[in-house]
Design a protein around this motif. Sequence first.
Motif, PDB file in Angstrom:
ATOM      1  N   VAL A   1       4.081   4.282  -8.832  1.00  0.00           N
ATOM      2  CA  VAL A   1       2.837   4.337  -9.597  1.00  0.00           C
ATOM      3  C   VAL A   1       2.393   5.781  -9.766  1.00  0.00           C
ATOM      4  N   ARG A   2       2.453   6.571  -8.686  1.00  0.00           N
ATOM      5  CA  ARG A   2       2.059   7.982  -8.750  1.00  0.00           C
ATOM      6  C   ARG A   2       2.927   8.744  -9.748  1.00  0.00           C
ATOM      7  N   ALA A   3       4.229   8.515  -9.716  1.00  0.00           N
ATOM      8  CA  ALA A   3       5.139   9.194 -10.647  1.00  0.00           C
ATOM      9  C   ALA A   3       4.830   8.801 -12.090  1.00  0.00           C
ATOM     10  N   TRP A   4       4.526   7.525 -12.324  1.00  0.00           N
ATOM     11  CA  TRP A   4       4.165   7.049 -13.662  1.00  0.00           C
ATOM     12  C   TRP A   4       2.906   7.757 -14.145  1.00  0.00           C
TER      13      TRP A   4
ATOM     14  N   GLU B   1       1.725  10.676 -13.170  1.00  0.00           N
ATOM     15  CA  GLU B   1       2.021  12.092 -13.399  1.00  0.00           C
ATOM     16  C   GLU B   1       2.790  12.310 -14.694  1.00  0.00           C
ATOM     17  N   ARG B   2       3.688  11.375 -15.041  1.00  0.00           N
ATOM     18  CA  ARG B   2       4.403  11.495 -16.321  1.00  0.00           C
ATOM     19  C   ARG B   2       3.429  11.404 -17.492  1.00  0.00           C
ATOM     20  N   LYS B   3       2.327  10.685 -17.319  1.00  0.00           N
ATOM     21  CA  LYS B   3       1.304  10.579 -18.353  1.00  0.00           C
ATOM     22  C   LYS B   3       0.390  11.804 -18.368  1.00  0.00           C
ATOM     23  N   GLY B   4       0.558  12.698 -17.393  1.00  0.00           N
ATOM     24  CA  GLY B   4      -0.292  13.884 -17.308  1.00  0.00           C
ATOM     25  C   GLY B   4      -1.592  13.636 -16.564  1.00  0.00           C
ATOM     26  N   ALA B   5      -1.705  12.517 -15.884  1.00  0.00           N
ATOM     27  CA  ALA B   5      -2.923  12.185 -15.141  1.00  0.00           C
ATOM     28  C   ALA B   5      -2.939  12.929 -13.802  1.00  0.00           C
ATOM     29  N   THR B   6      -4.126  13.321 -13.387  1.00  0.00           N
ATOM     30  CA  THR B   6      -4.296  14.014 -12.110  1.00  0.00           C
ATOM     31  C   THR B   6      -5.350  13.299 -11.272  1.00  0.00           C
ATOM     32  N   ARG B   7      -5.171  13.362  -9.975  1.00  0.00           N
ATOM     33  CA  ARG B   7      -6.107  12.687  -9.052  1.00  0.00           C
ATOM     34  C   ARG B   7      -7.458  13.408  -9.086  1.00  0.00           C
ATOM     35  N   VAL B   8      -8.530  12.628  -9.022  1.00  0.00           N
ATOM     36  CA  VAL B   8      -9.880  13.174  -9.090  1.00  0.00           C
ATOM     37  C   VAL B   8     -10.560  12.995  -7.738  1.00  0.00           C
ATOM     38  N   ASN B   9     -11.194  14.061  -7.280  1.00  0.00           N
ATOM     39  CA  ASN B   9     -11.999  13.994  -6.077  1.00  0.00           C
ATOM     40  C   ASN B   9     -13.224  13.134  -6.395  1.00  0.00           C
ATOM     41  N   PRO B  10     -13.548  12.136  -5.569  1.00  0.00           N
ATOM     42  CA  PRO B  10     -14.689  11.262  -5.862  1.00  0.00           C
ATOM     43  C   PRO B  10     -16.006  12.022  -6.059  1.00  0.00           C
ATOM     44  N   LYS B  11     -16.119  13.216  -5.482  1.00  0.00           N
ATOM     45  CA  LYS B  11     -17.344  14.012  -5.638  1.00  0.00           C
ATOM     46  C   LYS B  11     -17.457  14.582  -7.053  1.00  0.00           C
ATOM     47  N   ASN B  12     -16.352  14.632  -7.803  1.00  0.00           N
ATOM     48  CA  ASN B  12     -16.351  15.248  -9.132  1.00  0.00           C
ATOM     49  C   ASN B  12     -16.341  14.227 -10.278  1.00  0.00           C
ATOM     50  N   LEU B  13     -16.647  12.987  -9.986  1.00  0.00           N
ATOM     51  CA  LEU B  13     -16.643  11.968 -11.033  1.00  0.00           C
ATOM     52  C   LEU B  13     -17.907  12.059 -11.877  1.00  0.00           C
ATOM     53  N   PRO B  14     -17.820  11.762 -13.160  1.00  0.00           N
ATOM     54  CA  PRO B  14     -18.966  11.898 -14.063  1.00  0.00           C
ATOM     55  C   PRO B  14     -19.950  10.726 -14.039  1.00  0.00           C
ATOM     56  N   TRP B  15     -19.839   9.832 -13.102  1.00  0.00           N
ATOM     57  CA  TRP B  15     -20.779   8.720 -13.029  1.00  0.00           C
ATOM     58  C   TRP B  15     -21.493   8.707 -11.702  1.00  0.00           C
TER      59      TRP B  15
ATOM     60  N   PHE C   1      -4.372  -3.660 -16.126  1.00  0.00           N
ATOM     61  CA  PHE C   1      -3.020  -4.187 -15.920  1.00  0.00           C
ATOM     62  C   PHE C   1      -2.471  -3.730 -14.577  1.00  0.00           C
ATOM     63  N   GLU C   2      -1.298  -4.228 -14.242  1.00  0.00           N
ATOM     64  CA  GLU C   2      -0.606  -3.854 -13.009  1.00  0.00           C
ATOM     65  C   GLU C   2       0.593  -2.985 -13.392  1.00  0.00           C
ATOM     66  N   PRO C   3       0.465  -1.657 -13.247  1.00  0.00           N
ATOM     67  CA  PRO C   3       1.572  -0.797 -13.671  1.00  0.00           C
ATOM     68  C   PRO C   3       2.847  -1.078 -12.878  1.00  0.00           C
ATOM     69  N   LYS C   4       3.871  -1.409 -13.597  1.00  0.00           N
ATOM     70  CA  LYS C   4       5.189  -1.677 -13.019  1.00  0.00           C
ATOM     71  C   LYS C   4       5.190  -2.846 -12.032  1.00  0.00           C
ATOM     72  N   ARG C   5       4.066  -3.570 -11.917  1.00  0.00           N
ATOM     73  CA  ARG C   5       3.933  -4.723 -10.995  1.00  0.00           C
ATOM     74  C   ARG C   5       4.598  -4.418  -9.661  1.00  0.00           C
ATOM     75  N   THR C   6       4.113  -3.367  -9.011  1.00  0.00           N
ATOM     76  CA  THR C   6       4.739  -2.911  -7.779  1.00  0.00           C
ATOM     77  C   THR C   6       3.714  -2.543  -6.722  1.00  0.00           C
ATOM     78  N   ALA C   7       4.152  -2.600  -5.477  1.00  0.00           N
ATOM     79  CA  ALA C   7       3.348  -2.136  -4.344  1.00  0.00           C
ATOM     80  C   ALA C   7       3.818  -0.742  -3.925  1.00  0.00           C
ATOM     81  N   ASP C   8       4.841  -0.216  -4.600  1.00  0.00           N
ATOM     82  CA  ASP C   8       5.396   1.099  -4.261  1.00  0.00           C
ATOM     83  C   ASP C   8       4.521   2.193  -4.861  1.00  0.00           C
ATOM     84  N   TRP C   9       3.710   2.829  -4.026  1.00  0.00           N
ATOM     85  CA  TRP C   9       2.786   3.856  -4.488  1.00  0.00           C
ATOM     86  C   TRP C   9       3.526   5.000  -5.173  1.00  0.00           C
TER      87      TRP C   9
END
Length: 153
Positions: A134-137, A139-153, A123-131
């Motif tokens: 989206v970032r605040a949304w 963070e409210r969910k408890g999500a954290t940015r992942v370094n691409p080197k640490n991805l499990p795939w 989906f398109e969170p909040k249908r916005t181009a305002d980063w």
Amino acid sequence: MARVAVPASVLLLAAFLVMAASLFVAPYEGVADAYRSALYVEPAMFVRVPENIVIEGDAELHHSIGEVQRVRDCFKKGGADLVYREIQGNITRYHLLCKEPDGTWADRIIEKVKDVWYERTAFEPKRTADWEKVRAWLERKGATRVNPKNLPW
């Protein structure tokens, strides 16, 4: 258009210069906006995403078919722009974020079950181009940015 990696020190200097310049142009207006926009930089490369993500069709139940298709099409350019991780008890979900051609942010949430990656929704969170929104949304969910080197795939 070729993308070039930029050192963090150059980015911080650019952010400072944008903020300082805005003080002279508009002492009370736009300083926070100029500072925030200087902090977000387009990724230097796309983040590789898992191949063969299984689509269960749940996204279409909660979002319009057009929205879901725009999100999936966004990833055809080679991957995600950013990845965030959200942990809910013993479930770990990954938010694959992609910036669509019109600037709107798209989110494709995936999780791994028995060595298979499943799309939980798109989906398109909040249908916005305002980063910042989206970032605040995220963070409210408890999500954290992942370094691409640490991805499990």
